[in-house]
Write a protein that holds these residues in place. Structure first.
Motif, PDB file in Angstrom:
ATOM      1  N   ARG A  67     -10.465   8.869  -5.410  1.00  0.00           N
ATOM      2  CA  ARG A  67      -9.819   7.715  -6.055  1.00  0.00           C
ATOM      3  C   ARG A  67      -8.332   7.659  -5.724  1.00  0.00           C
ATOM      4  O   ARG A  67      -7.768   6.581  -5.530  1.00  0.00           O
ATOM      5  CB  ARG A  67     -10.015   7.772  -7.566  1.00  0.00           C
ATOM      6  N   GLY A  68      -7.697   8.826  -5.666  1.00  0.00           N
ATOM      7  CA  GLY A  68      -6.280   8.866  -5.308  1.00  0.00           C
ATOM      8  C   GLY A  68      -6.039   8.408  -3.885  1.00  0.00           C
ATOM      9  O   GLY A  68      -5.096   7.659  -3.610  1.00  0.00           O
ATOM     10  N   ILE A  69      -6.891   8.846  -2.964  1.00  0.00           N
ATOM     11  CA  ILE A  69      -6.768   8.406  -1.572  1.00  0.00           C
ATOM     12  C   ILE A  69      -7.009   6.909  -1.466  1.00  0.00           C
ATOM     13  O   ILE A  69      -6.287   6.210  -0.749  1.00  0.00           O
ATOM     14  CB  ILE A  69      -7.739   9.203  -0.676  1.00  0.00           C
ATOM     15  N   ALA A  71      -6.459   4.708  -3.758  1.00  0.00           N
ATOM     16  CA  ALA A  71      -5.299   4.025  -4.335  1.00  0.00           C
ATOM     17  C   ALA A  71      -4.126   4.026  -3.364  1.00  0.00           C
ATOM     18  O   ALA A  71      -3.415   3.022  -3.232  1.00  0.00           O
ATOM     19  CB  ALA A  71      -4.900   4.683  -5.649  1.00  0.00           C
ATOM     20  N   LEU A  72      -3.922   5.145  -2.659  1.00  0.00           N
ATOM     21  CA  LEU A  72      -2.842   5.209  -1.681  1.00  0.00           C
ATOM     22  C   LEU A  72      -3.083   4.256  -0.520  1.00  0.00           C
ATOM     23  O   LEU A  72      -2.158   3.588  -0.048  1.00  0.00           O
ATOM     24  CB  LEU A  72      -2.671   6.629  -1.163  1.00  0.00           C
ATOM     25  N   VAL A  73      -4.304   4.184  -0.060  1.00  0.00           N
ATOM     26  CA  VAL A  73      -4.637   3.263   1.028  1.00  0.00           C
ATOM     27  C   VAL A  73      -4.479   1.823   0.557  1.00  0.00           C
ATOM     28  O   VAL A  73      -3.958   0.980   1.282  1.00  0.00           O
ATOM     29  CB  VAL A  73      -6.064   3.533   1.549  1.00  0.00           C
ATOM     30  N   LEU A  75      -2.394   0.758  -1.764  1.00  0.00           N
ATOM     31  CA  LEU A  75      -0.968   0.477  -1.902  1.00  0.00           C
ATOM     32  C   LEU A  75      -0.311   0.266  -0.546  1.00  0.00           C
ATOM     33  O   LEU A  75       0.540  -0.602  -0.388  1.00  0.00           O
ATOM     34  CB  LEU A  75      -0.278   1.620  -2.652  1.00  0.00           C
ATOM     35  N   SER A  76      -0.718   1.043   0.450  1.00  0.00           N
ATOM     36  CA  SER A  76      -0.108   0.890   1.770  1.00  0.00           C
ATOM     37  C   SER A  76      -0.517  -0.437   2.410  1.00  0.00           C
ATOM     38  O   SER A  76       0.260  -1.055   3.104  1.00  0.00           O
ATOM     39  CB  SER A  76      -0.468   2.055   2.675  1.00  0.00           C
ATOM     40  N   ASP A  77      -1.747  -0.891   2.151  1.00  0.00           N
ATOM     41  CA  ASP A  77      -2.178  -2.183   2.695  1.00  0.00           C
ATOM     42  C   ASP A  77      -1.407  -3.326   2.033  1.00  0.00           C
ATOM     43  O   ASP A  77      -1.076  -4.316   2.689  1.00  0.00           O
ATOM     44  CB  ASP A  77      -3.661  -2.385   2.482  1.00  0.00           C
ATOM     45  N   SER A  79       1.648  -3.189   0.806  1.00  0.00           N
ATOM     46  CA  SER A  79       3.067  -3.193   1.191  1.00  0.00           C
ATOM     47  C   SER A  79       3.269  -3.771   2.597  1.00  0.00           C
ATOM     48  O   SER A  79       4.334  -4.289   2.902  1.00  0.00           O
ATOM     49  CB  SER A  79       3.640  -1.776   1.124  1.00  0.00           C
TER      50      SER A  79
END
Length: 81
Positions: A67-69, A71-73, A75-77, A79
Motif C-alpha cells: 500500500r505504501g509503494i 501510494a508513492l507511485v 503521488l509521483s504520477d 506531481s
C-alpha cells in the motif's frame, strides 16, 4: 441503481484481495515453521504457534508495504501531471 452499489468488479477485487492475503499468510507461516523446526529445539506446538504469529505479522507488514509503494507511485504520477 445508485453510485454506492458495488459493481461486480468491486466484489471480485475484494474476493481476490482476501485470497491473496490468505495465500501470503500460508507462505510466510510455512516458511517460518520450517525455519523454527529446523533451527530450534522447541516443542513442535510452540513452533507452530510462533509460525502462526510470524505469518500474521508478516502478512500485515507486506500488505502495508504494498500500500505504501502504491501510494508513492500514485503521488509521483500526480506531481508529474
Amino acid at each position: 441503481m445508485t453510485s454506492k452499489d458495488p459493481t461486480m468488479m468491486d466484489i471480485i477485487g475484494n474476493i481476490l484481495s482476501r485470497l491473496v492475503s490468505v495465500a501470503l499468510f500460508l507462505v510466510i507461516g510455512l516458511l517460518a515453521l520450517v525455519a523454527f523446526v529446523g533451527r530450534t529445539d522447541l516443542h513442535l506446538g510452540v513452533c507452530v504457534l510462533l509460525a502462526i504469529v510470524a505469518g500474521i505479522i508478516g502478512t500485515i507488514l507486506v500488505r502495508l508495504l504494498f500500500r505504501g509503494i502504491a501510494a508513492l507511485v500514485g503521488l509521483s504520477d500526480r506531481s508529474e501531471s
